[in-house]
Write an enzyme that holds these catalytic residues in place. Sequence first.
Site, PDB file in Angstrom:
ATOM      1  N   TYR A 159       0.832  -1.204   0.000  1.00 16.84           N
ATOM      2  CA  TYR A 159       0.000   0.000   0.000  1.00 16.84           C
ATOM      3  C   TYR A 159       0.868   1.255   0.000  1.00 16.84           C
ATOM      4  O   TYR A 159       0.652   2.175  -0.794  1.00 16.84           O
ATOM      5  CB  TYR A 159      -0.912  -0.004   1.225  1.00 16.84           C
ATOM      6  CG  TYR A 159      -1.517   1.353   1.530  1.00 16.84           C
ATOM      7  CD1 TYR A 159      -2.485   1.906   0.702  1.00 16.84           C
ATOM      8  CD2 TYR A 159      -1.092   2.097   2.639  1.00 16.84           C
ATOM      9  CE1 TYR A 159      -3.023   3.156   0.973  1.00 16.84           C
ATOM     10  CE2 TYR A 159      -1.629   3.347   2.918  1.00 16.84           C
ATOM     11  CZ  TYR A 159      -2.594   3.869   2.075  1.00 16.84           C
ATOM     12  OH  TYR A 159      -3.118   5.113   2.347  1.00 16.84           O
ATOM     13  N   LYS A 163       1.107   4.094  -2.981  1.00 17.83           N
ATOM     14  CA  LYS A 163       0.771   5.500  -2.717  1.00 17.83           C
ATOM     15  C   LYS A 163       1.949   6.401  -3.089  1.00 17.83           C
ATOM     16  O   LYS A 163       1.747   7.499  -3.646  1.00 17.83           O
ATOM     17  CB  LYS A 163       0.400   5.691  -1.246  1.00 17.83           C
ATOM     18  CG  LYS A 163      -0.939   5.107  -0.839  1.00 17.83           C
ATOM     19  CD  LYS A 163      -2.113   5.839  -1.487  1.00 17.83           C
ATOM     20  CE  LYS A 163      -2.346   7.205  -0.884  1.00 17.83           C
ATOM     21  NZ  LYS A 163      -3.565   7.857  -1.438  1.00 17.83           N
TER      22      LYS A 163
END
Length: 376
Positions: A159, A163
């Site tokens: 994640y 990002k």
Amino acid sequence: MPAVGEIYLVTGGHGFLGQEVIKLLIEENRDLSEVRILDKVIQQNFIESLQALAGGRIKLTVFKGDVRNKEILQKACQGLTCVIHTASVIDIWGYISNEELESINVEGTRLLLDACIQQNVKYFIYTSSVEVVGPNARGDPICNGDEDTVYLGKLRFQYSRTKYAAEQLVLSTNGCLLPNGEQIITCALRPMFIYGENCRFMKSHLDEAIINGDVLQRNSKKQALVNPVYVGNVAWAHVLVARAMKDKDKKKIVCGKFYYITDDTPHMSYSDFNHELMGPLGFTIPDKLNMPLLFMYVTAFILEIVQFLLKPFIRYIPKTNRHFITMLNTKFTFTSHKARNDFDYIPRYSWEVVKKQTTAWLASIVQERRDILNKK
């Protein structure tokens, strides 16, 4: 309704942050004529509440779908003034495949940027995260870091990596030439852990405490200070940086930059923060970790080995992992002085106010959560 005015698109507009961004845009942007909302699920009662807030002054347009749908993106970006891109998939446990995270968080952002360029959208704001920085696998601390703080170490969460990749896409697109001869202006905001009413992570901690006899789990040591930020203040930062982008002097400062977003929420560990908000409801928390930190790491490592061995046969997701433990037990605090200097960011909501509001929200759902959990 004005014939000509600014048109904003908020991706993830039905999400925790997206809803607050839209509300503040309606309340604070006098030049606004239309808000477009892109999300996979949008409830009618939310739209009705926005219509009541807008009072007929602002048009609301809904696009159901996600950021990987090129056709929807092209329609949503036509005639647009500004995109606020809050949509992403959050996962630090491994429930979502790496391919899906990459597809939504990175490729979805790339497709949205492409649509913006093709449709002459001049302003693009990306909601990044403090997790694009770390903490790293060693758990090296940061105390009151800022945009100039150098922090080395590989990001462990997929994640976090996606990002960061999406953020870099956005910032590197700044200054690209649009078909109409103008240039696109981009900016990224890196909020701390976002909390407030309707935060699903806080609801999850509440459920765990109820199951545990109204005792919150202590998964982070007291010294592991962090500084969460209230959702309304993060939304306010988006509104302010959008204003700055359109200011002939300030846009030269903010274009192509990232900013940490904090507020006056006290610095404390994640576990103590949960207790600060839930303690008034009768929930308690142990003084010490549930188990020694070394034992937590060993247990997580064993579970990761089990996950690896079972992978060819079944999908097993441990409830914790070593990097999650590191994140919970690393001192990691930042300041938002640069945001204040560059685009006049000052938190809109004080800690005293948001603490009361968030605790009141938790109090309003605690009995409902007890009833649901008792039926399971």
